[in-house]
Design a protein around this motif. Structure first.
Motif, PDB file in Angstrom:
ATOM      1  N   GLY A 105       1.133  -1.302  -0.241  1.00 41.36           N
ATOM      2  CA  GLY A 105      -0.128   0.006  -0.047  1.00 41.36           C
ATOM      3  C   GLY A 105       0.726   1.153   0.057  1.00 41.36           C
ATOM      4  O   GLY A 105       0.146   2.143   0.726  1.00 41.36           O
ATOM      5  N   PHE A 106       1.960   1.688  -0.010  1.00 40.64           N
ATOM      6  CA  PHE A 106       3.237   2.642  -0.396  1.00 40.64           C
ATOM      7  C   PHE A 106       3.127   3.253  -2.036  1.00 40.64           C
ATOM      8  O   PHE A 106       3.531   2.155  -2.871  1.00 40.64           O
ATOM      9  CB  PHE A 106       4.777   1.904   0.160  1.00 40.64           C
ATOM     10  CG  PHE A 106       4.508   1.867   1.714  1.00 40.64           C
ATOM     11  CD1 PHE A 106       4.012   2.562   2.220  1.00 40.64           C
ATOM     12  CD2 PHE A 106       4.898   0.394   2.279  1.00 40.64           C
ATOM     13  CE1 PHE A 106       4.338   2.561   3.740  1.00 40.64           C
ATOM     14  CE2 PHE A 106       4.664   0.864   3.472  1.00 40.64           C
ATOM     15  CZ  PHE A 106       4.506   1.426   4.258  1.00 40.64           C
ATOM     16  N   ASP A 107       3.273   4.385  -1.884  1.00 43.10           N
ATOM     17  CA  ASP A 107       3.982   4.663  -3.372  1.00 43.10           C
ATOM     18  C   ASP A 107       5.130   4.233  -3.275  1.00 43.10           C
ATOM     19  O   ASP A 107       6.167   3.731  -2.634  1.00 43.10           O
ATOM     20  CB  ASP A 107       3.551   6.303  -3.705  1.00 43.10           C
ATOM     21  CG  ASP A 107       4.950   6.713  -2.176  1.00 43.10           C
ATOM     22  OD1 ASP A 107       4.867   6.291  -0.981  1.00 43.10           O
ATOM     23  OD2 ASP A 107       4.602   8.397  -2.781  1.00 43.10           O
ATOM     24  N   LEU A 108       5.696   4.607  -4.722  1.00 49.62           N
ATOM     25  CA  LEU A 108       7.329   4.221  -5.233  1.00 49.62           C
ATOM     26  C   LEU A 108       7.970   4.352  -4.080  1.00 49.62           C
ATOM     27  O   LEU A 108       9.191   4.025  -3.732  1.00 49.62           O
ATOM     28  CB  LEU A 108       7.605   4.663  -6.245  1.00 49.62           C
ATOM     29  CG  LEU A 108       9.116   4.555  -7.005  1.00 49.62           C
ATOM     30  CD1 LEU A 108       9.474   2.842  -7.265  1.00 49.62           C
ATOM     31  CD2 LEU A 108       9.571   5.260  -8.290  1.00 49.62           C
ATOM     32  N   GLY A 109       8.536   5.688  -2.897  1.00 56.62           N
ATOM     33  CA  GLY A 109       8.623   6.380  -2.122  1.00 56.62           C
ATOM     34  C   GLY A 109       9.423   5.614  -1.177  1.00 56.62           C
ATOM     35  O   GLY A 109       9.945   5.384  -0.404  1.00 56.62           O
ATOM     36  N   GLY A 110       7.592   5.231  -0.775  1.00 53.36           N
ATOM     37  CA  GLY A 110       7.600   4.184   0.366  1.00 53.36           C
ATOM     38  C   GLY A 110       7.898   2.696   0.331  1.00 53.36           C
ATOM     39  O   GLY A 110       8.670   2.048   1.338  1.00 53.36           O
ATOM     40  N   THR A 111       7.829   2.529  -1.213  1.00 51.62           N
ATOM     41  CA  THR A 111       8.605   0.800  -1.166  1.00 51.62           C
ATOM     42  C   THR A 111      10.069   1.039  -0.930  1.00 51.62           C
ATOM     43  O   THR A 111      10.440   0.124  -0.874  1.00 51.62           O
ATOM     44  CB  THR A 111       8.293   0.621  -2.575  1.00 51.62           C
ATOM     45  OG1 THR A 111       6.842   0.310  -2.334  1.00 51.62           O
ATOM     46  CG2 THR A 111       8.741  -0.733  -2.532  1.00 51.62           C
ATOM     47  N   LEU A 112      10.563   2.009  -1.604  1.00 54.93           N
ATOM     48  CA  LEU A 112      12.235   2.454  -1.900  1.00 54.93           C
ATOM     49  C   LEU A 112      13.117   2.343  -0.352  1.00 54.93           C
ATOM     50  O   LEU A 112      14.118   1.678  -0.429  1.00 54.93           O
ATOM     51  CB  LEU A 112      12.759   3.199  -2.658  1.00 54.93           C
ATOM     52  CG  LEU A 112      12.392   3.452  -4.064  1.00 54.93           C
ATOM     53  CD1 LEU A 112      13.152   4.182  -5.080  1.00 54.93           C
ATOM     54  CD2 LEU A 112      13.356   1.556  -4.689  1.00 54.93           C
ATOM     55  N   VAL A 138      10.920   1.257   1.820  1.00 57.54           N
ATOM     56  CA  VAL A 138      10.922  -0.292   3.212  1.00 57.54           C
ATOM     57  C   VAL A 138      11.989  -1.030   2.506  1.00 57.54           C
ATOM     58  O   VAL A 138      12.810  -1.796   3.607  1.00 57.54           O
ATOM     59  CB  VAL A 138       9.392  -0.490   2.989  1.00 57.54           C
ATOM     60  CG1 VAL A 138       9.636  -1.787   3.843  1.00 57.54           C
ATOM     61  CG2 VAL A 138       8.238  -0.149   3.834  1.00 57.54           C
ATOM     62  N   TRP A 139      12.481  -1.021   1.345  1.00 59.40           N
ATOM     63  CA  TRP A 139      13.081  -2.157   0.863  1.00 59.40           C
ATOM     64  C   TRP A 139      14.866  -1.629   1.630  1.00 59.40           C
ATOM     65  O   TRP A 139      15.448  -2.693   1.318  1.00 59.40           O
ATOM     66  CB  TRP A 139      13.650  -2.817  -0.407  1.00 59.40           C
ATOM     67  CG  TRP A 139      12.347  -3.472  -0.679  1.00 59.40           C
ATOM     68  CD1 TRP A 139      11.373  -2.641  -1.823  1.00 59.40           C
ATOM     69  CD2 TRP A 139      11.699  -4.631  -1.133  1.00 59.40           C
ATOM     70  NE1 TRP A 139      10.762  -3.863  -1.525  1.00 59.40           N
ATOM     71  CE2 TRP A 139      11.320  -5.350  -1.088  1.00 59.40           C
ATOM     72  CE3 TRP A 139      12.464  -5.342  -0.482  1.00 59.40           C
ATOM     73  CZ2 TRP A 139      10.598  -5.937  -1.268  1.00 59.40           C
ATOM     74  CZ3 TRP A 139      12.571  -6.862  -0.714  1.00 59.40           C
ATOM     75  CH2 TRP A 139      11.046  -7.020  -0.493  1.00 59.40           C
ATOM     76  N   THR A 140      14.363  -0.159   1.224  1.00 58.14           N
ATOM     77  CA  THR A 140      16.279   0.009   2.313  1.00 58.14           C
ATOM     78  C   THR A 140      16.611   0.194   3.649  1.00 58.14           C
ATOM     79  O   THR A 140      17.328  -0.567   3.810  1.00 58.14           O
ATOM     80  CB  THR A 140      16.800   1.767   2.169  1.00 58.14           C
ATOM     81  OG1 THR A 140      15.824   1.881   0.319  1.00 58.14           O
ATOM     82  CG2 THR A 140      17.623   2.640   2.076  1.00 58.14           C
ATOM     83  N   MET A 141      15.000  -0.566   4.453  1.00 60.06           N
ATOM     84  CA  MET A 141      15.024  -0.949   5.696  1.00 60.06           C
ATOM     85  C   MET A 141      15.872  -2.217   6.160  1.00 60.06           C
ATOM     86  O   MET A 141      16.277  -1.668   7.074  1.00 60.06           O
ATOM     87  CB  MET A 141      14.562   0.123   6.142  1.00 60.06           C
ATOM     88  CG  MET A 141      13.816  -0.423   7.644  1.00 60.06           C
ATOM     89  SD  MET A 141      15.111   0.729   8.835  1.00 60.06           S
ATOM     90  CE  MET A 141      13.657   1.024   9.783  1.00 60.06           C
ATOM     91  N   ASN A 142      15.574  -2.533   4.868  1.00 64.03           N
ATOM     92  CA  ASN A 142      15.661  -3.795   4.920  1.00 64.03           C
ATOM     93  C   ASN A 142      16.868  -4.260   5.157  1.00 64.03           C
ATOM     94  O   ASN A 142      17.830  -5.455   5.211  1.00 64.03           O
ATOM     95  CB  ASN A 142      14.367  -5.043   4.062  1.00 64.03           C
ATOM     96  CG  ASN A 142      13.111  -5.290   4.200  1.00 64.03           C
ATOM     97  OD1 ASN A 142      12.296  -5.215   5.467  1.00 64.03           O
ATOM     98  ND2 ASN A 142      12.235  -5.009   3.756  1.00 64.03           N
ATOM     99  N   LEU A 143      17.398  -4.017   3.723  1.00 61.48           N
ATOM    100  CA  LEU A 143      18.810  -3.675   3.704  1.00 61.48           C
ATOM    101  C   LEU A 143      20.160  -3.068   4.396  1.00 61.48           C
ATOM    102  O   LEU A 143      20.562  -3.869   4.633  1.00 61.48           O
ATOM    103  CB  LEU A 143      19.469  -3.030   2.017  1.00 61.48           C
ATOM    104  CG  LEU A 143      18.672  -3.665   0.864  1.00 61.48           C
ATOM    105  CD1 LEU A 143      18.850  -2.975  -0.477  1.00 61.48           C
ATOM    106  CD2 LEU A 143      19.665  -5.225   0.239  1.00 61.48           C
ATOM    107  N   LEU A 144      19.234  -2.324   5.266  1.00 66.24           N
ATOM    108  CA  LEU A 144      20.262  -1.803   6.774  1.00 66.24           C
ATOM    109  C   LEU A 144      20.147  -2.779   7.465  1.00 66.24           C
ATOM    110  O   LEU A 144      21.111  -3.500   8.124  1.00 66.24           O
ATOM    111  CB  LEU A 144      19.336  -0.580   6.882  1.00 66.24           C
ATOM    112  CG  LEU A 144      20.084   0.442   6.483  1.00 66.24           C
ATOM    113  CD1 LEU A 144      19.137   1.886   6.261  1.00 66.24           C
ATOM    114  CD2 LEU A 144      21.241   1.149   6.141  1.00 66.24           C
ATOM    115  N   ILE A 145      19.262  -3.973   8.162  1.00 66.70           N
ATOM    116  CA  ILE A 145      18.865  -4.665   8.560  1.00 66.70           C
ATOM    117  C   ILE A 145      19.423  -5.609   8.824  1.00 66.70           C
ATOM    118  O   ILE A 145      20.458  -6.380   9.612  1.00 66.70           O
ATOM    119  CB  ILE A 145      17.485  -5.183   9.315  1.00 66.70           C
ATOM    120  CG1 ILE A 145      16.898  -3.772   9.634  1.00 66.70           C
ATOM    121  CG2 ILE A 145      17.211  -5.817   9.977  1.00 66.70           C
ATOM    122  CD1 ILE A 145      15.715  -3.734  10.357  1.00 66.70           C
TER     123      ILE A 145
END
Length: 112
Positions: A58-65, A67-74
């Motif tokens: 339910g996110f737009d492109l910015g929100g999706t990126l 969330v994926w950046t947060m996944n990579l950081l974790i």
């Protein structure tokens, strides 16, 4: 010798290749940012160890990126701990191997 390759040589070789490939991306003002390098080197080790992925819904492109950046950081943070543990395990196993070879003990004890 098979365990020596699996426990020491292969992890050190993978870490060395990752270091050589990722180090140019971490040079800032002529100096290497080692925290960023450790974070980037930890991503391949940490992504597989993550138990929970945040899935963007339910996110737009910015929100999706984001969330994926947060996944990579974790994943990078978890992986950096795994990476340091692998280096420690390789050092311990190498010391045990050298002690057993130098003392003449032919049966290498198992390290789990």
């Amino acid at each position: 010798m098979k365990k020596m390759i699996k426990k020491v040589i292969a992890p050190v070789l993978v870490i060395t290749v990752l270091f050589a490939v990722l180090r140019p991306f971490c040079i800032q003002d002529g100096k290497c940012n080692y925290f960023l390098l450790l974070l980037l080197m930890g991503i391949p080790f940490g992504i597989g160890k993550m138990c929970v992925w945040m899935v963007p819904k339910g996110f737009d492109l910015g929100g999706t990126l984001a969330v994926w950046t947060m996944n990579l950081l974790i994943g990078g943070l978890i992986g950096s701990i795994v990476l340091l543990a692998m280096i420690g395990q390789a050092i311990i196993y190498l010391c045990v191997f050298l002690i057993t070879v130098l003392t003449g003990i032919h049966k290498i004890p198992r390290i789990k």
